[in-house]
Scaffold this motif. Structure first.
Motif, short mmCIF file in Angstrom:
data_model
loop_
_atom_site.label_atom_id
_atom_site.label_comp_id
_atom_site.label_asym_id
_atom_site.label_seq_id
_atom_site.Cartn_x
_atom_site.Cartn_y
_atom_site.Cartn_z
N LYS A 251 0.82 -1.21 0.00
CA LYS A 251 0.00 0.00 0.00
C LYS A 251 0.86 1.26 0.00
O LYS A 251 1.85 1.34 0.71
CB LYS A 251 -0.89 0.03 1.25
CG LYS A 251 -2.15 -0.79 1.17
CD LYS A 251 -3.02 -0.50 2.40
CE LYS A 251 -4.33 -1.27 2.32
NZ LYS A 251 -5.22 -0.96 3.48
N VAL A 253 1.67 4.91 1.31
CA VAL A 253 1.47 5.47 2.65
C VAL A 253 0.19 6.30 2.71
O VAL A 253 -0.54 6.28 3.72
CB VAL A 253 2.70 6.32 3.05
CG1 VAL A 253 2.47 6.98 4.41
CG2 VAL A 253 3.95 5.45 3.08
N SER A 254 -0.12 6.99 1.64
CA SER A 254 -1.30 7.86 1.65
C SER A 254 -2.60 7.07 1.71
O SER A 254 -3.66 7.64 2.04
CB SER A 254 -1.28 8.74 0.40
OG SER A 254 -1.28 7.94 -0.78
N MET A 256 -3.00 4.24 3.66
CA MET A 256 -3.02 3.43 4.88
C MET A 256 -4.04 3.98 5.86
O MET A 256 -4.23 5.21 5.98
CB MET A 256 -1.63 3.40 5.53
CG MET A 256 -0.59 2.63 4.75
SD MET A 256 1.01 2.60 5.62
CE MET A 256 2.04 1.77 4.42
N SER A 257 -4.67 3.06 6.61
CA SER A 257 -5.56 3.47 7.69
C SER A 257 -4.74 3.93 8.88
O SER A 257 -3.51 3.80 8.90
CB SER A 257 -6.46 2.30 8.09
OG SER A 257 -5.67 1.26 8.66
N GLY A 258 -5.44 4.44 9.90
CA GLY A 258 -4.74 4.92 11.08
C GLY A 258 -3.94 3.82 11.76
O GLY A 258 -2.79 4.03 12.15
N GLU A 260 -2.94 1.00 10.41
CA GLU A 260 -1.86 0.56 9.52
C GLU A 260 -0.71 1.57 9.53
O GLU A 260 0.47 1.18 9.52
CB GLU A 260 -2.40 0.41 8.10
CG GLU A 260 -3.33 -0.78 7.92
CD GLU A 260 -3.96 -0.81 6.54
OE1 GLU A 260 -4.33 -1.91 6.08
OE2 GLU A 260 -4.08 0.27 5.92
N LEU A 261 -1.05 2.83 9.54
CA LEU A 261 0.00 3.86 9.58
C LEU A 261 0.80 3.79 10.87
O LEU A 261 2.02 3.94 10.87
CB LEU A 261 -0.63 5.24 9.41
CG LEU A 261 0.34 6.41 9.15
CD1 LEU A 261 1.13 6.15 7.88
CD2 LEU A 261 -0.42 7.73 9.07
N TRP A 264 3.10 0.89 10.51
CA TRP A 264 4.16 1.18 9.54
C TRP A 264 5.20 2.12 10.12
O TRP A 264 6.40 1.98 9.83
CB TRP A 264 3.51 1.80 8.30
CG TRP A 264 4.50 2.18 7.22
CD1 TRP A 264 5.05 1.36 6.31
CD2 TRP A 264 5.01 3.49 6.97
NE1 TRP A 264 5.89 2.06 5.48
CE2 TRP A 264 5.89 3.38 5.87
CE3 TRP A 264 4.83 4.74 7.56
CZ2 TRP A 264 6.58 4.46 5.35
CZ3 TRP A 264 5.51 5.82 7.03
CH2 TRP A 264 6.38 5.69 5.95
N ARG A 265 4.77 3.05 10.97
CA ARG A 265 5.71 4.03 11.53
C ARG A 265 6.68 3.43 12.57
O ARG A 265 7.57 4.12 13.03
CB ARG A 265 4.92 5.19 12.15
CG ARG A 265 4.33 6.12 11.12
CD ARG A 265 3.68 7.32 11.77
NE ARG A 265 3.30 8.32 10.77
CZ ARG A 265 2.78 9.51 11.07
NH1 ARG A 265 2.57 9.84 12.35
NH2 ARG A 265 2.48 10.36 10.11
N HIS A 292 12.88 9.35 8.97
CA HIS A 292 11.52 9.88 8.70
C HIS A 292 11.20 11.10 9.56
O HIS A 292 10.05 11.55 9.58
CB HIS A 292 10.47 8.79 8.93
CG HIS A 292 10.30 7.86 7.77
ND1 HIS A 292 9.82 8.26 6.54
CD2 HIS A 292 10.58 6.53 7.64
CE1 HIS A 292 9.79 7.23 5.72
NE2 HIS A 292 10.26 6.16 6.36
#
Length: 436
Positions: A251, A253-254, A256-258, A260-261, A264-265, A292
């Motif tokens: 996916k 990044v833009s 991704m759900s909350g 998922e984000l 990912w972070r 990041h």
């Protein structure tokens, strides 16, 4: 006599040979009786010619010769003896009152002393002991000089040998160190490539990020060790994504759900934790954690801002986003290179460090004119011993061989078979081996 015997005690008497030369047998017998109890080896000769024969046959330490002898007098004999055994001490026995002829004999034969007839036994013994003591000192001096010379020669030879061994060992260590370094970098490249195999869309991403980050670091004047840390961080910046599910990696990044984000972070921190146990990667690990972060403080995981962000991380951020914008990991639409450059430039001083962006823009402005390293040839022209000038990448973006790899017959054959099976031509750049 007691005081005179003391220094003589230091002389190893049995080691000395005395030659007595006289044409009168009774004189020779008297001298033999006088010296033998002292431990000396006594040789006798009835005349000059006989005395020279003894000298030619063996070494003597002291010669006592009568002055008046038929055929060859003492002066002539001792002068010739001086030529044949110059180190022997020479004493002259004389019964003449003619001092002029005695002095001439002393000068001609380099005679140490003369002894008048009739002699006093104790005076003769003292004279001989003192002469032999000097002879012993001279002999020891000669021995020590010879020993010192031999030891100096041996030491010089050992030093030369040691220098050669040190140079050879240093060269071996330098070669081994360079080989370890190359193996280490190759292992990092291969490991980075394995990370990317989970998702075909990002194949070559880490390699491209590392290459661009290295160029920016060089442009910014960083030290070689710092440049290497930046390059390593570029190769491994996504190592923390290994534990993420496949559907998340695919996916943008833009999208991704909350939740998922949030998941990912975590990858920058996970990447640092994975590498902190390796001493050679600790600095690179700090860059990975912070790559990041944003210049305006809106990044993650620590919300660092400005100069508090490690320099190397600021470089990785620009290189990573530039490539990510083009492969579609940051947004659903893949940007063209010029669009990605514009995005970086627009976010100068916001997302990105102004100094890093300026160096990046300089590189982008001259990138088309910068020749790639090495001389590109076809696989049919490859020969064993050739060295890769840059990473060899397949058509799918997977790195096949790392830069500086030395080709052999087996690898060349495999590369040709790969080209034949895939119906493609590999971009192979080679350079001359080091030292050629």
């Amino acid at each position: 006599m007691t005081s005179s015997a003391s220094p003589a005690a230091a002389i190893e008497s049995p080691a000395f040979t005395i030659l007595c030369v006289d044409d009168e047998p009774n004189i020779l017998s008297a001298l033999r009786r006088l010296f033998r109890p002292q431990g000396y080896t006594v040789k006798v000769a009835g005349g000059g010619a006989e005395g020279l024969a003894v000298i030619d046959a063996e070494r003597v330490d002291l010669i006592i010769s009568d002055m008046r002898m038929p055929g060859m007098d003492g002066a002539a004999f001792l002068a010739e003896a001086c030529k044949r055994q110059p180190d022997a001490v020479r004493l002259l026995l004389t019964g003449y009152a003619d001092m002029e002829s005695t002095i001439a004999a002393i000068n001609a034969g380099h005679i140490a002393r003369y002894i008048s007839k009739p002699w006093n036994d104790q005076d003769v013994l003292l004279t001989v002991r003192e002469a032999l003591e000097r002879r012993a000192l001279q002999r020891e001096k000669t021995r020590l000089e010879a020993l010192t010379k031999a030891q100096n020669e041996e030491l010089r030879s050992l030093n030369a040998s040691l220098e050669q061994k040190v140079e050879a060992r240093t060269a071996e260590l330098r070669s081994a160190h360079e080989k370890l370094k190359q193996n280490f970098l190759t292992s990092i490249r291969v490991f980075s490539n394995l990370i990317e195999l989970r998702e075909g869309a990002v194949c070559g991403h880490s390699r491209r990020v590392a290459d661009l980050a290295r160029k920016i670091a060089v442009r910014l004047g960083m030290k070689p060790t710092e440049v290497q840390d930046v390059m390593l961080a570029g190769l491994l910046h996504d190592v923390g994504k290994i534990g993420l599910p496949d559907e998340l990696l695919s996916k943008p990044v833009s999208h991704m759900s909350g939740d998922e984000l949030g998941q990912w972070r975590k990858h920058p921190t996970a990447g640092q934790n994975a590498l902190m146990g390796l001493e050679n990667l600790r600095q690179a690990a700090t860059y990975i954690r912070a790559h990041h972060e944003r210049w305006d403080g809106q990044g993650f995981p620590d919300r660092l801002s400005g100069l508090t962000i490690p320099y190397g991380a600021r470089i990785i951020a620009v290189a990573n986003d530039f490539d990510g914008l083009q492969i579609g990991t940051l947004s659903p639409r893949r940007l063209k290179p010029e669009e990605a450059v514009a995005f970086i430039q627009q976010n100068r001083g916001k997302r990105y460090c102004p100094q890093v962006v300026d160096a990046f823009l300089e590189i982008m402005g001259t990138n088309e004119q910068m020749p790639l390293p090495g001389h590109e040839i076809g696989s049919n022209a490859l020969r064993p011993g050739m060295v890769l000038a840059r990473d060899l990448v397949g058509k799918d973006g997977v790195m096949l061989l790392a830069a500086d790899f030395v080709l052999d017959e087996n690898l060349i054959r495999q590369l040709r078979e790969l080209e034949a099976s895939e119906g493609t031509r590999l971009s192979i750049a080679i350079r001359p081996p080091q030292g050629s």
